[in-house]
Scaffold this motif. Structure first.
Motif, mmCIF file in Angstrom:
data_model
loop_
_atom_site.group_PDB
_atom_site.id
_atom_site.type_symbol
_atom_site.label_atom_id
_atom_site.label_comp_id
_atom_site.label_asym_id
_atom_site.label_seq_id
_atom_site.Cartn_x
_atom_site.Cartn_y
_atom_site.Cartn_z
ATOM 1 N N GLU A 398 -0.945 24.281 26.057
ATOM 2 C CA GLU A 398 -1.015 23.609 24.212
ATOM 3 C C GLU A 398 -0.588 25.026 23.576
ATOM 4 O O GLU A 398 -0.707 25.246 22.347
ATOM 5 C CB GLU A 398 -2.695 22.674 23.818
ATOM 6 C CG GLU A 398 -2.381 22.132 22.805
ATOM 7 C CD GLU A 398 -3.588 21.116 22.712
ATOM 8 O OE1 GLU A 398 -4.109 20.890 21.396
ATOM 9 O OE2 GLU A 398 -4.749 21.284 23.807
ATOM 10 N N PRO A 399 -1.817 25.937 23.912
ATOM 11 C CA PRO A 399 -2.145 27.103 23.132
ATOM 12 C C PRO A 399 -0.478 27.491 23.133
ATOM 13 O O PRO A 399 0.214 28.318 21.775
ATOM 14 C CB PRO A 399 -2.727 28.699 23.980
ATOM 15 C CG PRO A 399 -3.371 27.104 24.707
ATOM 16 C CD PRO A 399 -2.758 26.043 25.565
ATOM 17 N N ASN A 402 1.412 25.878 20.627
ATOM 18 C CA ASN A 402 0.855 25.946 18.947
ATOM 19 C C ASN A 402 1.888 27.458 18.372
ATOM 20 O O ASN A 402 2.072 27.484 17.046
ATOM 21 C CB ASN A 402 -0.793 26.123 18.875
ATOM 22 C CG ASN A 402 -1.507 24.627 19.490
ATOM 23 O OD1 ASN A 402 -0.564 23.808 18.979
ATOM 24 N ND2 ASN A 402 -2.480 24.650 19.979
ATOM 25 N N TRP A 403 1.176 28.176 19.053
ATOM 26 C CA TRP A 403 2.105 29.720 18.744
ATOM 27 C C TRP A 403 3.676 29.326 18.787
ATOM 28 O O TRP A 403 4.208 29.758 17.556
ATOM 29 C CB TRP A 403 2.203 29.614 19.890
ATOM 30 C CG TRP A 403 2.622 31.867 19.637
ATOM 31 C CD1 TRP A 403 2.292 32.818 19.049
ATOM 32 C CD2 TRP A 403 4.044 32.216 19.871
ATOM 33 N NE1 TRP A 403 2.885 33.946 18.949
ATOM 34 C CE2 TRP A 403 3.952 33.524 19.565
ATOM 35 C CE3 TRP A 403 5.028 31.577 20.565
ATOM 36 C CZ2 TRP A 403 4.891 34.229 20.076
ATOM 37 C CZ3 TRP A 403 6.431 32.494 20.972
ATOM 38 C CH2 TRP A 403 6.383 33.551 20.843
ATOM 39 N N GLU A 405 5.226 26.689 17.748
ATOM 40 C CA GLU A 405 4.718 25.383 16.080
ATOM 41 C C GLU A 405 4.968 26.138 15.162
ATOM 42 O O GLU A 405 5.574 26.669 13.846
ATOM 43 C CB GLU A 405 4.593 24.736 16.457
ATOM 44 C CG GLU A 405 4.303 23.895 17.353
ATOM 45 C CD GLU A 405 3.037 22.698 17.586
ATOM 46 O OE1 GLU A 405 3.899 21.152 18.141
ATOM 47 O OE2 GLU A 405 2.396 22.865 17.419
ATOM 48 N N GLU A 406 3.789 27.172 15.821
ATOM 49 C CA GLU A 406 3.778 28.239 14.124
ATOM 50 C C GLU A 406 4.624 29.299 13.640
ATOM 51 O O GLU A 406 4.942 29.784 12.491
ATOM 52 C CB GLU A 406 2.125 28.957 14.250
ATOM 53 C CG GLU A 406 1.343 27.857 14.603
ATOM 54 C CD GLU A 406 0.034 29.010 14.952
ATOM 55 O OE1 GLU A 406 -0.004 30.299 15.383
ATOM 56 O OE2 GLU A 406 -1.339 28.397 15.420
#
Length: 411
Positions: A398-399, A402-403, A405-406
């Motif tokens: 997940e981390p 998230n990176w 997607e950002e």
């Protein structure tokens, strides 16, 4: 000498040993007696079995002759299948029609005989071996009858008849070259599969030690995967064709894995390994997905693991991924193949405790090395279908997602 003493004989008494005088062999008389039983009962196998049961014939001495009479109607000449002198009867297996309904009663009849005289199974083996080694001496019709009998014998589980004894004699070069063995084994397969499954047939072939060399039944000119498929497809044995294709695929895959594992363990040049894979893929026609799975296996198989030291194992695995990323990149040519690679990594990390915590690091490394693209990783994260350890790995990844997607939003 006193009048009260009795005279005695002097000297030493010599004991003589009695000799066992064996009766001379007379297979002709035995064969004639069995033939007469058939004639007296007009070939009725029920009555013949009862007469044989009540007879005092020496079956332990003339077992081979007994089965010669059953198969051919009389005695055969030593070392051949030619009729010998003596009486004959017209109710033999080879005199009947090449049909299962005609031959099955003989199998059941022999089964009854063997239950009362189990020692005769060796004699049945001897006679069948002799006949199968001499297929060229039989007419085509007679060879078909032997094939049907053999199939029914195994189908009826004839008192432990061993497949090896029956099938191995067929692999004589002269019989194979003439196509006689292929014809026989085809009739055998077709007959056996009427009442039995392909798995049952494969079990017999394994016990007969011929499962891995079915092509040896083919004459040299036809001995190829294509020849095998063409012949048995024409004969209506498509399940056998599919089985053989799967078997050959597994053999080629195993050989390729072994060769690549050796190259990788020897730290061969990446370009050399890539060319080897390409050549093997062309020759074996491996599906692209199978190639990706195989490559991940051989890369991980070549890792030098260090016992219980988790950090060293992690470093070794990631170093291996980095070293062979170019190999993976060469064959992961689209999103579907990249996703398959992720599933393969997921399964191995789930099943191998040494790699359980490495899933996100391996994925991140393959992303940095341009083996996996962002879309593939996001697809796996959002819509992945393999359940093995999925919840654990999704959370671990997940981390990084998230990176991604950002970064995507910033772009």
């Amino acid at each position: 000498m006193s009048s009260k003493e009795k005279p005695t004989l002097g000297g030493t008494r010599i004991k003589t040993r009695k000799r066992n005088i064996a009766a001379p062999l007379d297979p002709a008389a035995f064969a004639d007696a069995v033939v007469q039983i058939y004639l007296d009962n007009a070939g009725d196998l029920e009555l013949v079995a009862k007469s044989i049961e009540s007879s005092d014939l020496n079956f332990s001495r003339y077992g081979d002759t007994f089965f010669e009479v059953i198969f051919t109607g009389g005695r055969t000449q030593p070392g051949t299948t030619k009729p010998d002198e003596g009486e004959r009867h017209p109710y033999s297996i080879l005199e009947g029609e090449p049909k299962r309904e005609v031959i099955l009663p003989y199998v059941i009849y022999i089964q009854k005989i063997l239950r009362r005289r189990p020692f005769l199974i060796k004699n049945l083996e001897n006679v069948m071996r002799k006949f199968l080694q001499s297929l060229e001496l039989f007419e085509e019709n007679e060879r078909k009858k032997l094939a049907i009998f053999t199939a029914l014998a195994f189908s009826q589980k004839l008192s432990g008849l061993p497949p090896e004894t029956v099938l191995q004699p067929l692999l004589k070069d002269n019989l194979v070259a003439k196509g006689l063995v292929l014809s026989f084994i085809t009739d055998f397969f077709k007959e056996y599969l009427i009442d039995n499954s392909l798995d049952d047939l494969i079990s017999i072939l394994k016990r007969g030690k011929v499962e891995d060399n079915l092509l040896d039944f083919f004459p040299t000119a036809k001995r190829s995967a294509e020849g095998f498929s063409e012949h048995f497809t024409k004969e209506g044995l498509l399940p056998l064709v599919e089985y053989n294709e799967k078997k050959m695929f597994e053999v080629k895959l195993k050989e390729t894995k072994s060769a690549l594992t050796s190259l990788i363990a020897e730290e061969a040049d990446v370009s050399e390994v890539i060319e080897t894979v390409k050549q093997r893929v062309r020759d074996a026609k491996f599906p692209e997905i199978e190639v990706v799975r195989m490559l991940w296996d051989v890369i991980m198989d070549a890792v030098q693991w260090s016992g219980k030291n988790q950090q060293q194992n992690a470093n070794s695995a990631l170093r291996q991924v980095k070293t062979w990323a170019k190999l993976l990149n060469t064959f992961c040519t689209n999103g579907k193949l990249e996703l398959e690679l992720m599933y393969k990594i997921q399964i191995q990390c789930y099943e191998d405790t040494k790699l359980m915590k490495l899933f996100p690091e391996i994925v991140r490394s393959l992303y940095d090395l341009d083996v996996l693209v962002e879309d593939t990783i996001l697809h796996w994260f959002r819509k992945g279908t393999n359940p093995k350890g999925r919840q654990i790995f999704v959370k671990a990844l997940e981390p990084f997602v998230n990176w991604l997607e950002e970064a995507e939003e910033e772009d």
